[in-house]
Design an enzyme around this catalytic site. Structure first.
Site, short mmCIF file in Angstrom:
data_model
loop_
_atom_site.label_atom_id
_atom_site.label_comp_id
_atom_site.label_asym_id
_atom_site.label_seq_id
_atom_site.Cartn_x
_atom_site.Cartn_y
_atom_site.Cartn_z
N HIS A 57 6.10 70.01 -43.14
CA HIS A 57 7.28 69.35 -43.70
C HIS A 57 8.24 70.43 -44.19
O HIS A 57 7.83 71.54 -44.55
CB HIS A 57 6.89 68.46 -44.88
CG HIS A 57 6.08 67.27 -44.49
ND1 HIS A 57 5.83 66.23 -45.36
CD2 HIS A 57 5.45 66.94 -43.33
CE1 HIS A 57 5.10 65.32 -44.76
NE2 HIS A 57 4.86 65.72 -43.53
N GLU A 59 9.76 70.92 -46.95
CA GLU A 59 9.44 71.45 -48.27
C GLU A 59 8.32 72.47 -48.20
O GLU A 59 8.39 73.53 -48.84
CB GLU A 59 8.99 70.32 -49.22
CG GLU A 59 9.99 69.22 -49.38
CD GLU A 59 9.73 68.03 -48.45
OE1 GLU A 59 9.63 68.23 -47.22
OE2 GLU A 59 9.65 66.90 -48.95
N CYS A 87 6.99 63.51 -50.10
CA CYS A 87 5.75 62.75 -50.06
C CYS A 87 4.79 63.32 -51.11
O CYS A 87 5.07 64.35 -51.74
CB CYS A 87 5.12 62.82 -48.66
SG CYS A 87 4.49 64.46 -48.22
N CYS A 90 3.76 67.01 -50.46
CA CYS A 90 4.80 67.98 -50.83
C CYS A 90 4.99 68.04 -52.34
O CYS A 90 5.22 69.11 -52.90
CB CYS A 90 6.11 67.65 -50.12
SG CYS A 90 6.01 67.90 -48.33
#
Length: 155
Positions: A57, A59, A87, A90
């Site tokens: 992801h 992040e 999420c 993260c």
């Protein structure tokens, strides 16, 4: 946090989201900024498909890059700008990295872990209190996702 800075850095994160969408990744972008100097330390978009890595992801990628550059696992003087509410995976990484501030664009009622779902930072197992800013350029950040998925449904 100054509103102008939030908008400036969120625009950079949106650029990364657009690049992710062009790679056929879910268009989420993130920018990690040194809170003292205002320097962008890392910027990226989702790369889960490209890297065959479900943890890639935006992040996670910018946190990893900044930690490698700094030679440490903690980044207490850095702010993260991300186009979509992180999420829970993260959010955990953000807490473990001890980031100073999280600035979010669009909310994510289905998959978010900060304001929705597990509300990670409010759990007793989360030992880091982070400054939060939400809904920064939320409409534009949400629209890029809506457009991406609308195009997917056409195919």
């Amino acid at each position: 946090m100054e509103k102008e800075n939030n908008i400036y850095f969120m625009k950079l994160a949106l650029e990364e989201a657009k690049k992710a969408g062009e790679r056929d990744e879910v268009p989420v972008g993130a920018v990690l900024v040194d809170a003292g100097s205002g320097d962008v330390i890392a910027r990226n978009g989702n790369r889960t498909i490209e890297l065959s890595d479900p943890t890639a992801h935006a992040e996670m990628l910018v946190i990893r890059e900044a930690c490698q550059k700094a030679g440490t696992q903690r980044l207490p003087d850095y702010d993260l700008y991300v186009t979509l509410e992180p999420c829970s995976m993260c959010a955990a990484a953000i807490a473990f990295a001890r980031l100073r501030c999280l600035v979010m664009g669009a909310p994510d009622p289905k998959g978010g872990g900060v304001l929705h779902g597990p509300v990670f930072f409010n759990q007793p197992t989360c030992h880091h209190k982070i400054m939060l800013e939400s809904a920064v350029m939320a409409e534009g950040c949400g629209q890029i996702l809506k457009d991406f998925f609308a195009e997917k449904r056409k195919k």
